[in-house]
Design a protein around this motif. Structure first.
Motif, PDB file in Angstrom:
ATOM      1  N   PRO A 106     -40.226  -7.283 -11.638  1.00 35.45           N
ATOM      2  CA  PRO A 106     -40.290  -6.061 -10.832  1.00 35.45           C
ATOM      3  C   PRO A 106     -41.688  -5.489 -10.690  1.00 35.45           C
ATOM      4  CG  PRO A 106     -38.416  -5.982 -12.325  1.00 35.45           C
ATOM      5  CD  PRO A 106     -39.230  -7.171 -12.721  1.00 35.45           C
ATOM      6  N   GLU A 107     -42.573  -5.761 -11.649  1.00 34.61           N
ATOM      7  CA  GLU A 107     -43.900  -5.158 -11.628  1.00 34.61           C
ATOM      8  C   GLU A 107     -44.924  -5.991 -10.889  1.00 34.61           C
ATOM      9  OE1 GLU A 107     -42.219  -5.923 -14.378  1.00 34.61           O
ATOM     10  OE2 GLU A 107     -41.464  -3.969 -15.078  1.00 34.61           O
ATOM     11  N   SER A 108     -44.519  -7.115 -10.279  1.00 31.64           N
ATOM     12  CA  SER A 108     -45.466  -8.045  -9.655  1.00 31.64           C
ATOM     13  C   SER A 108     -45.600  -7.820  -8.166  1.00 31.64           C
ATOM     14  CB  SER A 108     -45.036  -9.486  -9.917  1.00 31.64           C
ATOM     15  OG  SER A 108     -45.888 -10.399  -9.240  1.00 31.64           O
ATOM     16  N   THR A 109     -46.819  -7.978  -7.662  1.00 30.71           N
ATOM     17  CA  THR A 109     -47.080  -7.880  -6.223  1.00 30.71           C
ATOM     18  C   THR A 109     -46.607  -9.121  -5.478  1.00 30.71           C
ATOM     19  OG1 THR A 109     -49.296  -8.849  -6.486  1.00 30.71           O
ATOM     20  CG2 THR A 109     -49.115  -6.430  -6.596  1.00 30.71           C
ATOM     21  N   HIS A 110     -46.472 -10.263  -6.193  1.00 30.34           N
ATOM     22  CA  HIS A 110     -46.113 -11.535  -5.567  1.00 30.34           C
ATOM     23  C   HIS A 110     -44.818 -12.084  -6.171  1.00 30.34           C
ATOM     24  CE1 HIS A 110     -50.200 -11.232  -4.183  1.00 30.34           C
ATOM     25  NE2 HIS A 110     -50.133 -12.381  -3.531  1.00 30.34           N
ATOM     26  N   PRO A 111     -44.018 -12.770  -5.362  1.00 31.63           N
ATOM     27  CA  PRO A 111     -42.821 -13.420  -5.901  1.00 31.63           C
ATOM     28  C   PRO A 111     -43.202 -14.508  -6.894  1.00 31.63           C
ATOM     29  CG  PRO A 111     -42.787 -13.356  -3.490  1.00 31.63           C
ATOM     30  CD  PRO A 111     -44.171 -12.998  -3.912  1.00 31.63           C
ATOM     31  N   GLY A 112     -42.284 -14.817  -7.812  1.00 33.47           N
ATOM     32  CA  GLY A 112     -42.504 -15.903  -8.748  1.00 33.47           C
ATOM     33  C   GLY A 112     -42.434 -17.257  -8.073  1.00 33.47           C
ATOM     34  N   TYR A 113     -42.772 -18.306  -8.814  1.00 30.45           N
ATOM     35  CA  TYR A 113     -42.868 -19.664  -8.270  1.00 30.45           C
ATOM     36  C   TYR A 113     -41.576 -20.115  -7.597  1.00 30.45           C
ATOM     37  CZ  TYR A 113     -43.293 -24.760  -8.231  1.00 30.45           C
ATOM     38  OH  TYR A 113     -43.310 -26.087  -7.847  1.00 30.45           O
ATOM     39  N   GLU A 114     -40.440 -20.055  -8.322  1.00 32.13           N
ATOM     40  CA  GLU A 114     -39.189 -20.556  -7.755  1.00 32.13           C
ATOM     41  C   GLU A 114     -38.783 -19.804  -6.495  1.00 32.13           C
ATOM     42  OE1 GLU A 114     -39.506 -19.782 -10.955  1.00 32.13           O
ATOM     43  OE2 GLU A 114     -38.983 -21.557 -12.158  1.00 32.13           O
ATOM     44  N   ASP A 115     -38.890 -18.480  -6.515  1.00 31.97           N
ATOM     45  CA  ASP A 115     -38.478 -17.690  -5.363  1.00 31.97           C
ATOM     46  C   ASP A 115     -39.360 -17.950  -4.153  1.00 31.97           C
ATOM     47  OD1 ASP A 115     -36.386 -16.545  -6.739  1.00 31.97           O
ATOM     48  OD2 ASP A 115     -37.508 -14.771  -7.329  1.00 31.97           O
ATOM     49  N   ARG A 116     -40.633 -18.136  -4.385  1.00 29.48           N
ATOM     50  CA  ARG A 116     -41.555 -18.357  -3.281  1.00 29.48           C
ATOM     51  C   ARG A 116     -41.346 -19.744  -2.661  1.00 29.48           C
ATOM     52  NH1 ARG A 116     -47.980 -16.685  -3.580  1.00 29.48           N
ATOM     53  NH2 ARG A 116     -48.305 -16.588  -1.327  1.00 29.48           N
ATOM     54  N   ILE A 117     -41.131 -20.761  -3.503  1.00 28.30           N
ATOM     55  CA  ILE A 117     -40.882 -22.110  -2.999  1.00 28.30           C
ATOM     56  C   ILE A 117     -39.538 -22.167  -2.281  1.00 28.30           C
ATOM     57  CG2 ILE A 117     -40.546 -24.531  -3.625  1.00 28.30           C
ATOM     58  CD1 ILE A 117     -43.446 -23.529  -3.829  1.00 28.30           C
ATOM     59  N   LYS A 118     -38.532 -21.501  -2.826  1.00 29.58           N
ATOM     60  CA  LYS A 118     -37.211 -21.477  -2.190  1.00 29.58           C
ATOM     61  C   LYS A 118     -37.280 -20.851  -0.800  1.00 29.58           C
ATOM     62  CE  LYS A 118     -32.494 -19.714  -2.762  1.00 29.58           C
ATOM     63  NZ  LYS A 118     -31.585 -18.922  -3.634  1.00 29.58           N
ATOM     64  N   SER A 119     -37.992 -19.734  -0.692  1.00 30.72           N
ATOM     65  CA  SER A 119     -38.145 -19.069   0.596  1.00 30.72           C
ATOM     66  C   SER A 119     -38.833 -19.977   1.606  1.00 30.72           C
ATOM     67  CB  SER A 119     -38.946 -17.775   0.429  1.00 30.72           C
ATOM     68  OG  SER A 119     -39.221 -17.177   1.687  1.00 30.72           O
ATOM     69  N   MET A 120     -39.878 -20.672   1.171  1.00 33.63           N
ATOM     70  CA  MET A 120     -40.601 -21.563   2.074  1.00 33.63           C
ATOM     71  C   MET A 120     -39.743 -22.770   2.456  1.00 33.63           C
ATOM     72  SD  MET A 120     -43.351 -21.851   3.772  1.00 33.63           S
ATOM     73  CE  MET A 120     -44.792 -21.043   3.062  1.00 33.63           C
ATOM     74  N   ARG A 121     -38.983 -23.297   1.509  1.00 31.29           N
ATOM     75  CA  ARG A 121     -38.096 -24.423   1.801  1.00 31.29           C
ATOM     76  C   ARG A 121     -37.054 -24.028   2.853  1.00 31.29           C
ATOM     77  NH1 ARG A 121     -36.044 -25.042  -3.001  1.00 31.29           N
ATOM     78  NH2 ARG A 121     -37.709 -26.419  -3.737  1.00 31.29           N
TER      79      ARG A 121
END
Length: 272
Positions: A221-236
């Motif tokens: 919740p405190e991060s400006t960027h999504p984590g690795y899995e969420d970011r790769i999933k979104s791009m996929r």
């Protein structure tokens, strides 16, 4: 990345004043030349707008970290060291910060609301010959700029979060920032697709980047960027959608370029 927190030639190149035409003795640094080449490719099939866009190759985040370690700046007040000109000699100890950043620093880029995109020099070393990866990073920052993300984040914070506690407001701001990062990821993939880059290059670039920086963090919740899995999933998922319905090319951007050595700025100016 937002801080508050780059193209085929039109009509056989008649509308592009390129760095490649400069005398060899006046050629800008190799990173700036690579940047221009990426921008020329991205202008193919993409409308980059009407306003000039400035690009700066800078020292990077590790230089700021080293400066803080040496007591040259206070925590959260070291931005100047991330944006030092890596092609300039300072002769006051800062040169070593820049050298170390280039040697062991990593991929980083950010956008200012004024229309300047900054890329660390170490990013070029890390990407090596993968100019397609560089194109993804540049397109991501262009997406932030085209979507006016900095203003929208400020507007959201000041108009939608009235009455929230300081802690609640911060968490909502970070959630909104993660949403914008995913939006810029998708826009970057679409831009490269329009420009003729094959395959899931921006998904591969994200995987490469996270490996390069050695960070496999999860979304918090405190991060400006999504984590690795969420970011790769979104791009996929976005590439799956593009496979079903390819992005329609936009009108090519006709552009001119100028590199100011003193200001260390490569400026792309769209032409009518």
């Amino acid at each position: 990345m937002i801080k508050l927190r780059l193209i085929a030639l039109s009509v056989a190149g008649l509308f592009t004043i390129g760095i490649a035409s400069w005398p060899l003795s006046q050629q800008p640094p190799k990173e700036v030349r690579a940047l221009e080449n990426v921008l020329k490719r991205l202008s193919r099939g993409n409308n980059l707008g009407k306003q000039p866009i400035a690009f700066m190759v800078a020292s990077g985040n590790y230089a700021a970290h080293l400066a803080q370690q040496r007591g040259l700046c206070k925590p959260d007040e070291c931005d100047m060291f991330t944006q030092l000109n890596p092609y300039k000699r300072y002769n006051n100890g800062w040169d070593e910060l820049i050298r170390q950043d280039y040697a062991v620093g990593d991929i980083a880029a950010w956008t200012a609301s004024t229309g300047t995109i900054v890329i660390s020099r170490a990013s070029f070393r890390a990407y090596g010959s993968r100019n397609d990866y560089l194109a993804c990073a540049v397109a991501h920052e262009l997406a932030h700029l085209k979507r006016n993300h900095i203003f929208k984040a400020s507007y959201f914070s000041n108009h939608n979060l009235k009455g929230y506690s300081k802690e609640q407001k911060k968490l909502e701001e970070m959630k909104f920032s993660r949403k914008q990062e995913l939006e810029a990821d998708r826009d970057a993939a679409t831009m490269l697709s329009r420009s003729g880059y094959a395959g899931r290059v921006c998904q591969q670039e994200l995987e490469f980047m996270y490996s390069s920086i050695g960070n496999g963090f999860i979304t918090v919740p405190e991060s400006t960027h999504p984590g690795y899995e969420d970011r790769i999933k979104s791009m996929r998922n976005h590439y799956d959608a593009l496979k079903k319905q390819p992005a329609k090319p936009q009108k090519d951007t006709r552009e001119s370029y100028n590199y100011n050595k003193h200001d260390n700025l490569l400026t792309l100016t769209p032409l009518p």
